[in-house]
Design a protein around this motif. Structure first.
Motif, PDB file in Angstrom:
ATOM      1  N   GLY A   1     -25.059 -29.087 149.642  1.00 34.83           N
ATOM      2  CA  GLY A   1     -23.688 -28.988 150.132  1.00 34.83           C
ATOM      3  C   GLY A   1     -23.572 -27.876 151.150  1.00 34.83           C
ATOM      4  N   ASP A   2     -22.480 -27.124 151.107  1.00 34.83           N
ATOM      5  CA  ASP A   2     -22.248 -26.080 152.108  1.00 34.83           C
ATOM      6  C   ASP A   2     -22.765 -24.710 151.679  1.00 34.83           C
ATOM      7  N   LEU A   3     -23.649 -24.693 150.681  1.00 28.15           N
ATOM      8  CA  LEU A   3     -24.388 -23.463 150.414  1.00 28.15           C
ATOM      9  C   LEU A   3     -25.122 -23.048 151.684  1.00 28.15           C
ATOM     10  N   PHE A   4     -25.675 -24.051 152.383  1.00 27.79           N
ATOM     11  CA  PHE A   4     -26.239 -23.880 153.719  1.00 27.79           C
ATOM     12  C   PHE A   4     -25.502 -24.828 154.650  1.00 27.79           C
ATOM     13  N   GLU A   5     -25.051 -24.313 155.788  1.00 28.55           N
ATOM     14  CA  GLU A   5     -24.373 -25.155 156.761  1.00 28.55           C
ATOM     15  C   GLU A   5     -25.361 -26.091 157.454  1.00 28.55           C
ATOM     16  N   CYS A   6     -26.472 -25.512 157.905  1.00 29.89           N
ATOM     17  CA  CYS A   6     -27.476 -26.269 158.648  1.00 29.89           C
ATOM     18  C   CYS A   6     -28.757 -25.448 158.655  1.00 29.89           C
ATOM     19  N   CYS A   7     -29.766 -25.964 159.324  1.00 30.14           N
ATOM     20  CA  CYS A   7     -31.056 -25.278 159.374  1.00 30.14           C
ATOM     21  C   CYS A   7     -30.942 -23.905 160.018  1.00 30.14           C
ATOM     22  N   SER A   8     -30.101 -23.775 161.017  1.00 39.27           N
ATOM     23  CA  SER A   8     -30.015 -22.531 161.800  1.00 39.27           C
ATOM     24  C   SER A   8     -28.695 -21.810 161.564  1.00 39.27           C
ATOM     25  N   ASP A   9     -28.328 -21.659 160.297  1.00 45.64           N
ATOM     26  CA  ASP A   9     -27.004 -21.105 159.994  1.00 45.64           C
ATOM     27  C   ASP A   9     -27.054 -19.615 159.659  1.00 45.64           C
ATOM     28  N   VAL A  10     -28.033 -18.895 160.170  1.00 47.51           N
ATOM     29  CA  VAL A  10     -28.347 -17.541 159.709  1.00 47.51           C
ATOM     30  C   VAL A  10     -27.110 -16.692 159.440  1.00 47.51           C
ATOM     31  N   ASN A  11     -26.149 -16.671 160.346  1.00 45.75           N
ATOM     32  CA  ASN A  11     -24.956 -15.850 160.136  1.00 45.75           C
ATOM     33  C   ASN A  11     -23.650 -16.635 160.101  1.00 45.75           C
ATOM     34  N   LYS A  12     -23.594 -17.798 160.744  1.00 44.55           N
ATOM     35  CA  LYS A  12     -22.302 -18.461 160.901  1.00 44.55           C
ATOM     36  C   LYS A  12     -21.733 -18.985 159.585  1.00 44.55           C
ATOM     37  N   TRP A  13     -22.557 -19.140 158.554  1.00 44.34           N
ATOM     38  CA  TRP A  13     -22.036 -19.563 157.263  1.00 44.34           C
ATOM     39  C   TRP A  13     -21.033 -18.562 156.700  1.00 44.34           C
ATOM     40  N   ARG A  14     -21.172 -17.302 157.095  1.00 46.37           N
ATOM     41  CA  ARG A  14     -20.314 -16.250 156.543  1.00 46.37           C
ATOM     42  C   ARG A  14     -18.839 -16.466 156.880  1.00 46.37           C
ATOM     43  N   ASP A  15     -18.570 -17.013 158.056  1.00 44.85           N
ATOM     44  CA  ASP A  15     -17.183 -17.225 158.468  1.00 44.85           C
ATOM     45  C   ASP A  15     -16.486 -18.286 157.615  1.00 44.85           C
ATOM     46  N   LEU A  16     -17.263 -19.115 156.954  1.00 45.43           N
ATOM     47  CA  LEU A  16     -16.710 -20.213 156.158  1.00 45.43           C
ATOM     48  C   LEU A  16     -16.815 -19.953 154.666  1.00 45.43           C
ATOM     49  N   SER A  17     -17.249 -18.756 154.305  1.00 47.56           N
ATOM     50  CA  SER A  17     -17.528 -18.440 152.905  1.00 47.56           C
ATOM     51  C   SER A  17     -16.329 -17.788 152.231  1.00 47.56           C
ATOM     52  N   MET A  18     -16.029 -18.227 151.021  1.00 48.55           N
ATOM     53  CA  MET A  18     -14.986 -17.581 150.235  1.00 48.55           C
ATOM     54  C   MET A  18     -15.466 -16.234 149.702  1.00 48.55           C
ATOM     55  N   ASN A  19     -16.766 -16.143 149.391  1.00 45.77           N
ATOM     56  CA  ASN A  19     -17.327 -14.909 148.863  1.00 45.77           C
ATOM     57  C   ASN A  19     -18.761 -14.781 149.362  1.00 45.77           C
ATOM     58  N   THR A  20     -18.953 -14.013 150.423  1.00 43.95           N
ATOM     59  CA  THR A  20     -20.284 -13.931 151.051  1.00 43.95           C
ATOM     60  C   THR A  20     -21.317 -13.290 150.133  1.00 43.95           C
ATOM     61  N   VAL A  21     -20.906 -12.335 149.313  1.00 45.49           N
ATOM     62  CA  VAL A  21     -21.858 -11.671 148.416  1.00 45.49           C
ATOM     63  C   VAL A  21     -22.397 -12.663 147.389  1.00 45.49           C
ATOM     64  N   VAL A  22     -21.497 -13.411 146.790  1.00 54.82           N
ATOM     65  CA  VAL A  22     -21.905 -14.403 145.796  1.00 54.82           C
ATOM     66  C   VAL A  22     -22.726 -15.506 146.449  1.00 54.82           C
ATOM     67  N   GLN A  23     -22.300 -15.948 147.628  1.00 54.98           N
ATOM     68  CA  GLN A  23     -23.038 -17.019 148.299  1.00 54.98           C
ATOM     69  C   GLN A  23     -24.441 -16.564 148.691  1.00 54.98           C
ATOM     70  N   GLU A  24     -24.578 -15.318 149.105  1.00 53.59           N
ATOM     71  CA  GLU A  24     -25.895 -14.807 149.467  1.00 53.59           C
ATOM     72  C   GLU A  24     -26.840 -14.854 148.272  1.00 53.59           C
ATOM     73  N   VAL A  25     -26.349 -14.514 147.088  1.00 53.44           N
ATOM     74  CA  VAL A  25     -27.170 -14.595 145.880  1.00 53.44           C
ATOM     75  C   VAL A  25     -27.595 -16.046 145.635  1.00 53.44           C
ATOM     76  N   SER A  26     -26.652 -16.976 145.771  1.00 55.81           N
ATOM     77  CA  SER A  26     -26.962 -18.393 145.571  1.00 55.81           C
ATOM     78  C   SER A  26     -27.983 -18.883 146.590  1.00 55.81           C
ATOM     79  N   ARG A  27     -27.840 -18.434 147.834  1.00 50.16           N
ATOM     80  CA  ARG A  27     -28.778 -18.847 148.883  1.00 50.16           C
ATOM     81  C   ARG A  27     -30.192 -18.337 148.601  1.00 50.16           C
ATOM     82  N   GLN A  28     -30.302 -17.098 148.176  1.00 46.82           N
ATOM     83  CA  GLN A  28     -31.621 -16.540 147.906  1.00 46.82           C
ATOM     84  C   GLN A  28     -32.302 -17.255 146.742  1.00 46.82           C
ATOM     85  N   LYS A  29     -31.540 -17.605 145.712  1.00 47.83           N
ATOM     86  CA  LYS A  29     -32.105 -18.374 144.604  1.00 47.83           C
ATOM     87  C   LYS A  29     -32.631 -19.715 145.102  1.00 47.83           C
ATOM     88  N   ALA A  30     -31.864 -20.352 145.975  1.00 49.78           N
ATOM     89  CA  ALA A  30     -32.277 -21.644 146.513  1.00 49.78           C
ATOM     90  C   ALA A  30     -33.560 -21.522 147.326  1.00 49.78           C
TER      91      ALA A  30
END
Length: 218
Positions: A169-198
């Protein structure tokens, strides 16, 4: 190719649009539609979510696209010999309209949207909100991956020829989403943890608005 700036331990290799099927003896994963998010000159943006089909011991649809995808979805399933009644499980990775716009096509399916698991009006107890996976079987699990919203989930499929595939889903926006996902995130800290686990556990990640990518560990 895109390097994950937050870890340095991984880099990503985008999968070509001609290679959207990941086969396996028990389960295969196929991207039916690649999502997109395209900024427009007037400040709006056009967006639609990736639609993914998992076939094997069970038939699972992950995200249904927006309501405007109805005819496309029905036709694409038909081309694969499937009718809506053949879909046993429908997962909405989160509650945005471009991801769950066609849930009504699947009234008889087990439905998982965010942390809700239901069959019709009967809701099953689960521990997604406590951080635990909802296991479909030993190969497929629905994982809590919050951050983009408060109740995002991803679907993990083990044992494909590409290894472990994560429909994210939108855990990752796309292959090259290095920073732009942050603008769409409700909680960047929590999402970063989820991304690293993935990134630690998946060999292929299917993002919400772009082509799949392989995770290469340095």
């Amino acid at each position: 190719m895109d390097t994950d700036v937050d870890s340095g331990r991984y880099h990503r290799v985008c999968v070509p649009e001609t290679q959207l099927d990941f086969s396996g003896q028990t389960y295969s994963v196929s991207v039916l539609k690649v999502g997109y998010c395209l900024p427009q000159a007037d400040g709006t943006f056009r967006a639609d979510g990736t639609i993914t089909l998992i076939t094997g011991l069970r038939t699972i649809l992950v995200d249904t696209g927006g309501p405007w995808d109805r005819d496309f979805l029905l036709q694409t399933l038909k081309e694969r010999g499937l009718e809506p009644r053949d879909i046993q499980i429908v997962v909405g990775t989160h509650g945005h309209s471009d991801h769950i716009g066609n849930l009504s096509l699947f009234p008889s399916s087990l439905t998982i949207v965010g942390y809700d698991v239901n069959e019709g009006d009967i809701y099953r107890p689960n521990k997604l909100a406590e951080g635990n996976a909802y296991s479909v079987d030993e190969y497929v699990s629905v994982l809590p991956t919050p951050g983009h919203t408060g109740q995002d989930v991803s679907v993990q499929v083990k044992g494909t020829t590409a290894g472990t595939v994560l429909v994210a889903g939108d855990l990752f926006e796309c292959c090259s989403d290095v920073n732009k996902w942050r603008d769409l995130s409700m909680n960047t800290v929590v999402q970063e943890v989820s991304r690293q686990k993935a990134l630690c556990t998946a060999d292929v990640i299917i993002p919400g608005h772009g082509l799949p990518f392989r995770v290469v560990r340095n």
